[in-house]
Design an enzyme around this catalytic site. Structure first.
Site, PDB file in Angstrom:
ATOM      1  N   LYS A 156       0.848  -1.199   0.000  1.00 42.08           N
ATOM      2  CA  LYS A 156       0.000   0.000   0.000  1.00 42.08           C
ATOM      3  C   LYS A 156       0.881   1.246   0.000  1.00 42.08           C
ATOM      4  O   LYS A 156       2.102   1.178   0.109  1.00 42.08           O
ATOM      5  CB  LYS A 156      -0.928   0.017   1.216  1.00 42.08           C
ATOM      6  CG  LYS A 156      -0.218   0.094   2.563  1.00 42.08           C
ATOM      7  CD  LYS A 156      -1.243   0.149   3.689  1.00 42.08           C
ATOM      8  CE  LYS A 156      -0.556   0.238   5.052  1.00 42.08           C
ATOM      9  NZ  LYS A 156      -1.536   0.364   6.159  1.00 42.08           N
ATOM     10  N   GLY A 157       0.244   2.390  -0.137  1.00 39.98           N
ATOM     11  CA  GLY A 157       0.938   3.670  -0.018  1.00 39.98           C
ATOM     12  C   GLY A 157       2.013   3.894  -1.062  1.00 39.98           C
ATOM     13  O   GLY A 157       1.880   3.503  -2.231  1.00 39.98           O
ATOM     14  N   ASP A 215       8.920 -10.549   5.689  1.00 37.37           N
ATOM     15  CA  ASP A 215       8.983  -9.846   6.972  1.00 37.37           C
ATOM     16  C   ASP A 215      10.433  -9.429   7.139  1.00 37.37           C
ATOM     17  O   ASP A 215      11.309 -10.273   7.335  1.00 37.37           O
ATOM     18  CB  ASP A 215       8.543 -10.768   8.110  1.00 37.37           C
ATOM     19  CG  ASP A 215       8.610 -10.089   9.473  1.00 37.37           C
ATOM     20  OD1 ASP A 215       9.176  -8.986   9.577  1.00 37.37           O
ATOM     21  OD2 ASP A 215       8.090 -10.681  10.446  1.00 37.37           O
ATOM     22  N   TYR A 247      11.852   7.330  15.234  1.00 40.64           N
ATOM     23  CA  TYR A 247      11.696   7.434  13.785  1.00 40.64           C
ATOM     24  C   TYR A 247      12.833   8.259  13.182  1.00 40.64           C
ATOM     25  O   TYR A 247      13.454   7.865  12.190  1.00 40.64           O
ATOM     26  CB  TYR A 247      10.345   8.073  13.455  1.00 40.64           C
ATOM     27  CG  TYR A 247      10.050   8.128  11.971  1.00 40.64           C
ATOM     28  CD1 TYR A 247       9.506   7.034  11.317  1.00 40.64           C
ATOM     29  CD2 TYR A 247      10.308   9.279  11.226  1.00 40.64           C
ATOM     30  CE1 TYR A 247       9.233   7.061   9.958  1.00 40.64           C
ATOM     31  CE2 TYR A 247      10.046   9.326   9.867  1.00 40.64           C
ATOM     32  CZ  TYR A 247       9.498   8.220   9.239  1.00 40.64           C
ATOM     33  OH  TYR A 247       9.248   8.268   7.887  1.00 40.64           O
ATOM     34  N   LYS A 261      15.894   6.804  10.708  1.00 35.72           N
ATOM     35  CA  LYS A 261      16.141   7.305   9.356  1.00 35.72           C
ATOM     36  C   LYS A 261      17.535   7.912   9.233  1.00 35.72           C
ATOM     37  O   LYS A 261      18.184   7.793   8.179  1.00 35.72           O
ATOM     38  CB  LYS A 261      15.066   8.329   8.976  1.00 35.72           C
ATOM     39  CG  LYS A 261      13.670   7.725   8.814  1.00 35.72           C
ATOM     40  CD  LYS A 261      13.627   6.631   7.750  1.00 35.72           C
ATOM     41  CE  LYS A 261      12.218   6.135   7.485  1.00 35.72           C
ATOM     42  NZ  LYS A 261      12.152   5.084   6.454  1.00 35.72           N
ATOM     43  N   ASN A 289       0.652  10.139   8.501  1.00 37.18           N
ATOM     44  CA  ASN A 289       0.153  11.472   8.850  1.00 37.18           C
ATOM     45  C   ASN A 289      -1.362  11.586   8.696  1.00 37.18           C
ATOM     46  O   ASN A 289      -1.889  12.690   8.529  1.00 37.18           O
ATOM     47  CB  ASN A 289       0.850  12.545   8.000  1.00 37.18           C
ATOM     48  CG  ASN A 289       0.769  12.249   6.513  1.00 37.18           C
ATOM     49  OD1 ASN A 289      -0.291  11.934   5.994  1.00 37.18           O
ATOM     50  ND2 ASN A 289       1.896  12.355   5.827  1.00 37.18           N
TER      51      ASN A 289
END
Length: 279
Positions: free
Chosen positions: A21-22, A69, A204, A208, A240
Protein backbone atom coordinates in the site's frame (compact mmCIF):
# COMPACT_ATOMS: atom_id res chain seq x y z
CA UNK A 1 13.19 -18.19 -19.52
CA UNK A 2 10.61 -15.58 -20.46
CA UNK A 3 8.52 -13.38 -18.18
CA UNK A 4 5.55 -11.61 -19.78
CA UNK A 5 7.12 -12.01 -23.20
CA UNK A 6 10.47 -10.44 -22.31
CA UNK A 7 13.56 -12.55 -21.86
CA UNK A 8 15.01 -12.77 -18.40
CA UNK A 9 18.40 -11.55 -19.63
CA UNK A 10 16.98 -8.17 -20.71
CA UNK A 11 14.32 -7.72 -18.05
CA UNK A 12 15.31 -5.80 -14.94
CA UNK A 13 14.16 -7.40 -11.68
CA UNK A 14 13.20 -5.25 -8.69
CA UNK A 15 12.24 -5.93 -5.08
CA UNK A 16 10.23 -3.31 -3.19
CA UNK A 17 9.86 -3.99 0.54
CA UNK A 18 6.68 -3.21 2.43
CA UNK A 19 4.88 -2.40 -0.77
CA UNK A 20 1.27 -3.58 -0.45
CA UNK A 21 0.00 0.00 0.00
CA UNK A 22 0.94 3.67 -0.02
CA UNK A 23 4.20 4.86 -1.55
CA UNK A 24 5.58 1.33 -1.86
CA UNK A 25 2.60 0.18 -3.90
CA UNK A 26 2.90 3.18 -6.21
CA UNK A 27 6.63 2.56 -6.64
CA UNK A 28 5.76 -0.95 -7.82
CA UNK A 29 3.23 0.42 -10.30
CA UNK A 30 5.64 2.98 -11.73
CA UNK A 31 8.48 0.48 -12.04
CA UNK A 32 6.25 -2.03 -13.82
CA UNK A 33 5.07 0.76 -16.14
CA UNK A 34 8.71 1.24 -17.08
CA UNK A 35 9.26 -2.37 -18.09
CA UNK A 36 10.64 -3.71 -14.81
CA UNK A 37 9.61 -7.09 -13.38
CA UNK A 38 8.57 -6.19 -9.83
CA UNK A 39 8.44 -8.39 -6.75
CA UNK A 40 5.92 -6.75 -4.41
CA UNK A 41 6.43 -7.77 -0.79
CA UNK A 42 4.40 -7.56 2.40
CA UNK A 43 4.31 -9.23 5.79
CA UNK A 44 0.65 -10.16 5.34
CA UNK A 45 0.24 -12.61 2.47
CA UNK A 46 -3.43 -11.85 1.86
CA UNK A 47 -2.86 -8.11 1.64
CA UNK A 48 0.15 -8.60 -0.60
CA UNK A 49 -1.68 -10.84 -3.04
CA UNK A 50 -4.65 -8.48 -3.06
CA UNK A 51 -2.33 -5.58 -3.91
CA UNK A 52 -0.84 -7.53 -6.84
CA UNK A 53 -4.31 -8.37 -8.14
CA UNK A 54 -5.34 -4.72 -7.92
CA UNK A 55 -2.29 -3.66 -9.94
CA UNK A 56 -2.90 -6.35 -12.53
CA UNK A 57 -6.49 -5.15 -12.83
CA UNK A 58 -5.02 -1.74 -13.66
CA UNK A 59 -3.03 -3.24 -16.50
CA UNK A 60 0.29 -4.03 -14.79
CA UNK A 61 1.16 -7.62 -15.69
CA UNK A 62 4.85 -7.68 -14.66
CA UNK A 63 4.26 -7.87 -10.92
CA UNK A 64 4.32 -10.84 -8.59
CA UNK A 65 4.10 -11.26 -4.83
CA UNK A 66 6.44 -12.78 -2.30
CA UNK A 67 5.86 -12.70 1.44
CA UNK A 68 8.54 -10.81 3.34
CA UNK A 69 8.98 -9.85 6.97
CA UNK A 70 12.09 -7.64 7.06
CA UNK A 71 12.62 -8.46 10.73
CA UNK A 72 12.68 -12.22 10.14
CA UNK A 73 15.87 -13.77 8.74
CA UNK A 74 14.09 -16.95 7.62
CA UNK A 75 11.53 -14.92 5.67
CA UNK A 76 14.31 -12.86 4.04
CA UNK A 77 16.31 -15.97 3.11
CA UNK A 78 13.20 -17.54 1.58
CA UNK A 79 12.69 -14.56 -0.69
CA UNK A 80 16.36 -14.49 -1.69
CA UNK A 81 16.22 -18.17 -2.63
CA UNK A 82 13.09 -17.52 -4.68
CA UNK A 83 14.81 -14.72 -6.63
CA UNK A 84 17.94 -16.82 -7.14
CA UNK A 85 15.95 -19.78 -8.44
CA UNK A 86 13.52 -17.87 -10.65
CA UNK A 87 15.59 -14.95 -11.95
CA UNK A 88 19.25 -15.75 -11.15
CA UNK A 89 19.96 -12.09 -10.25
CA UNK A 90 18.49 -8.88 -8.85
CA UNK A 91 18.85 -5.43 -10.43
CA UNK A 92 16.98 -3.09 -8.10
CA UNK A 93 16.31 -3.10 -4.35
CA UNK A 94 14.03 -0.40 -3.00
CA UNK A 95 13.90 -0.68 0.77
CA UNK A 96 12.27 1.24 3.53
CA UNK A 97 8.76 2.43 2.58
CA UNK A 98 7.34 0.64 5.61
CA UNK A 99 4.03 2.16 6.68
CA UNK A 100 3.62 3.22 10.29
CA UNK A 101 0.67 4.66 12.13
CA UNK A 102 1.19 8.12 13.61
CA UNK A 103 0.37 6.82 17.08
CA UNK A 104 3.18 4.25 16.75
CA UNK A 105 5.73 6.89 15.75
CA UNK A 106 4.64 9.23 18.56
CA UNK A 107 4.79 6.43 21.14
CA UNK A 108 7.91 7.06 23.23
CA UNK A 109 7.94 3.68 24.97
CA UNK A 110 11.04 1.53 24.67
CA UNK A 111 9.00 -1.24 23.08
CA UNK A 112 7.60 1.04 20.37
CA UNK A 113 11.03 2.57 19.70
CA UNK A 114 12.63 -0.86 19.33
CA UNK A 115 9.93 -1.89 16.86
CA UNK A 116 10.60 1.20 14.72
CA UNK A 117 14.38 0.67 14.79
CA UNK A 118 13.93 -3.02 14.01
CA UNK A 119 11.90 -2.23 10.88
CA UNK A 120 13.36 1.03 9.57
CA UNK A 121 17.04 0.32 10.21
CA UNK A 122 17.88 -3.24 11.19
CA UNK A 123 15.31 -4.71 8.80
CA UNK A 124 16.75 -2.81 5.84
CA UNK A 125 20.22 -4.04 6.81
CA UNK A 126 19.11 -7.67 6.99
CA UNK A 127 17.40 -7.55 3.60
CA UNK A 128 20.28 -5.71 1.95
CA UNK A 129 22.95 -8.05 3.27
CA UNK A 130 20.99 -11.06 2.05
CA UNK A 131 20.36 -9.63 -1.42
CA UNK A 132 23.74 -8.04 -2.19
CA UNK A 133 25.14 -11.27 -3.70
CA UNK A 134 22.21 -11.29 -6.16
CA UNK A 135 22.63 -7.58 -6.89
CA UNK A 136 26.28 -8.19 -7.70
CA UNK A 137 25.15 -10.46 -10.54
CA UNK A 138 23.40 -7.52 -12.21
CA UNK A 139 25.00 -5.41 -14.95
CA UNK A 140 23.52 -2.28 -13.37
CA UNK A 141 22.67 -2.82 -9.68
CA UNK A 142 20.68 -0.18 -7.82
CA UNK A 143 19.82 0.21 -4.12
CA UNK A 144 17.36 2.92 -3.12
CA UNK A 145 16.66 3.39 0.58
CA UNK A 146 13.44 5.29 1.20
CA UNK A 147 14.25 7.64 4.05
CA UNK A 148 12.96 10.99 5.32
CA UNK A 149 14.11 14.58 5.68
CA UNK A 150 13.42 13.99 9.38
CA UNK A 151 16.58 11.86 9.34
CA UNK A 152 18.81 14.75 8.28
CA UNK A 153 21.56 15.48 10.78
CA UNK A 154 20.49 19.10 11.25
CA UNK A 155 17.63 17.76 13.38
CA UNK A 156 19.97 15.91 15.77
CA UNK A 157 21.79 17.81 18.51
CA UNK A 158 23.76 14.82 19.78
CA UNK A 159 27.22 16.01 18.74
CA UNK A 160 28.81 12.56 18.75
CA UNK A 161 26.12 11.14 16.47
CA UNK A 162 26.25 14.14 14.16
CA UNK A 163 30.04 14.06 13.91
CA UNK A 164 30.36 10.31 13.35
CA UNK A 165 27.52 10.05 10.84
CA UNK A 166 28.98 12.94 8.86
CA UNK A 167 32.53 11.55 8.79
CA UNK A 168 32.13 9.42 5.69
CA UNK A 169 35.83 8.48 5.53
CA UNK A 170 35.71 6.80 8.94
CA UNK A 171 32.05 5.76 9.02
CA UNK A 172 31.37 2.01 9.23
CA UNK A 173 28.30 -0.14 9.76
CA UNK A 174 29.62 -0.92 13.24
CA UNK A 175 29.72 2.78 14.12
CA UNK A 176 26.13 3.26 12.92
CA UNK A 177 25.04 0.24 14.97
CA UNK A 178 26.76 1.61 18.08
CA UNK A 179 25.01 4.97 17.73
CA UNK A 180 21.62 3.27 17.42
CA UNK A 181 22.40 1.20 20.50
CA UNK A 182 23.43 4.34 22.41
CA UNK A 183 20.14 5.99 21.50
CA UNK A 184 18.18 2.95 22.70
CA UNK A 185 20.15 2.95 25.97
CA UNK A 186 19.56 6.67 26.53
CA UNK A 187 15.85 6.19 25.85
CA UNK A 188 15.63 3.46 28.47
CA UNK A 189 17.43 5.68 30.97
CA UNK A 190 15.22 8.70 30.12
CA UNK A 191 18.23 10.72 28.94
CA UNK A 192 17.18 11.68 25.42
CA UNK A 193 17.02 15.42 26.05
CA UNK A 194 20.21 15.47 28.12
CA UNK A 195 22.10 13.60 25.39
CA UNK A 196 20.82 15.79 22.55
CA UNK A 197 18.54 13.25 20.91
CA UNK A 198 15.21 14.33 19.36
CA UNK A 199 12.29 14.36 21.79
CA UNK A 200 9.39 14.06 19.33
CA UNK A 201 9.43 11.30 16.68
CA UNK A 202 12.71 10.33 18.34
CA UNK A 203 12.98 6.66 17.28
CA UNK A 204 11.70 7.43 13.78
CA UNK A 205 14.21 10.27 13.30
CA UNK A 206 17.13 8.21 14.61
CA UNK A 207 16.12 5.19 12.52
CA UNK A 208 16.14 7.30 9.36
CA UNK A 209 19.41 9.05 10.28
CA UNK A 210 20.93 5.61 10.81
CA UNK A 211 19.50 4.43 7.49
CA UNK A 212 21.09 7.43 5.77
CA UNK A 213 24.42 6.63 7.40
CA UNK A 214 24.14 2.99 6.37
CA UNK A 215 23.43 4.10 2.80
CA UNK A 216 26.64 6.14 2.73
CA UNK A 217 28.67 3.20 4.01
CA UNK A 218 27.15 0.87 1.42
CA UNK A 219 27.96 3.30 -1.37
CA UNK A 220 31.55 3.49 -0.16
CA UNK A 221 31.88 -0.29 0.18
CA UNK A 222 30.23 -1.15 -3.16
CA UNK A 223 31.43 1.43 -5.70
CA UNK A 224 30.13 -0.71 -8.57
CA UNK A 225 26.54 -0.10 -7.44
CA UNK A 226 24.41 3.05 -7.46
CA UNK A 227 23.26 3.34 -3.83
CA UNK A 228 21.28 6.33 -2.61
CA UNK A 229 18.75 7.43 0.01
CA UNK A 230 15.68 9.49 -0.83
CA UNK A 231 12.89 11.26 1.01
CA UNK A 232 9.62 10.92 -0.92
CA UNK A 233 8.41 14.20 0.60
CA UNK A 234 5.40 14.91 2.80
CA UNK A 235 3.08 12.37 1.20
CA UNK A 236 -0.50 11.59 2.17
CA UNK A 237 -0.08 8.27 4.00
CA UNK A 238 -1.23 6.45 7.12
CA UNK A 239 1.72 7.99 8.98
CA UNK A 240 0.15 11.47 8.85
CA UNK A 241 -3.50 10.40 8.60
CA UNK A 242 -3.39 11.42 4.93
CA UNK A 243 -2.66 15.04 5.84
CA UNK A 244 0.42 15.23 3.60
CA UNK A 245 0.62 17.65 0.68
CA UNK A 246 1.89 15.22 -1.99
CA UNK A 247 0.11 12.30 -3.63
CA UNK A 248 1.65 8.84 -3.59
CA UNK A 249 2.25 9.27 -7.33
CA UNK A 250 4.41 12.33 -6.61
CA UNK A 251 6.14 10.66 -3.66
CA UNK A 252 7.15 7.63 -5.71
CA UNK A 253 8.87 9.67 -8.41
CA UNK A 254 12.16 10.15 -6.52
CA UNK A 255 12.72 6.48 -5.62
CA UNK A 256 11.73 5.39 -9.13
CA UNK A 257 14.04 7.96 -10.73
CA UNK A 258 17.00 6.62 -8.74
CA UNK A 259 16.05 3.02 -9.49
CA UNK A 260 15.96 3.63 -13.23
CA UNK A 261 18.89 6.03 -13.58
CA UNK A 262 21.25 5.25 -16.45
CA UNK A 263 24.65 3.61 -15.95
CA UNK A 264 27.12 5.88 -14.22
CA UNK A 265 24.36 7.50 -12.21
CA UNK A 266 24.77 9.12 -8.78
CA UNK A 267 25.74 7.15 -5.69
CA UNK A 268 26.19 7.90 -2.00
CA UNK A 269 23.74 10.82 -2.08
CA UNK A 270 20.59 11.89 -0.25
CA UNK A 271 17.68 13.18 -2.30
CA UNK A 272 14.74 15.26 -1.13
CA UNK A 273 12.18 14.04 -3.66
CA UNK A 274 14.04 14.48 -6.99
CA UNK A 275 16.71 16.96 -5.88
CA UNK A 276 20.06 16.30 -4.18
CA UNK A 277 20.03 17.47 -0.56
CA UNK A 278 22.30 17.12 2.48
CA UNK A 279 22.59 14.23 4.90
Amino acid sequence: MEVAGITQSTKRIAVVTGSNKGIGLEICRQLASNGVMVILTARDENRGREAVQNLKARGQSDILFHQLDVTNQTSIASMAEFIKTKFKKLDILIAGPEAKKLREVLNQSCEAAEAILRTNYYGVKLVTEELIPLLQLSDSPRIVNVSSTLGQLKLISNEKAKKELNDIESLTVEIVDELVQEFAKDLKEDKLEARGWPIIFSAYIVSKAALNGYTRVLAKNYPNMAINAVSPGYVKTDLNHNNGILTVEQGAKGPVMLALVDDGGPTGLFYDQMEVSTF
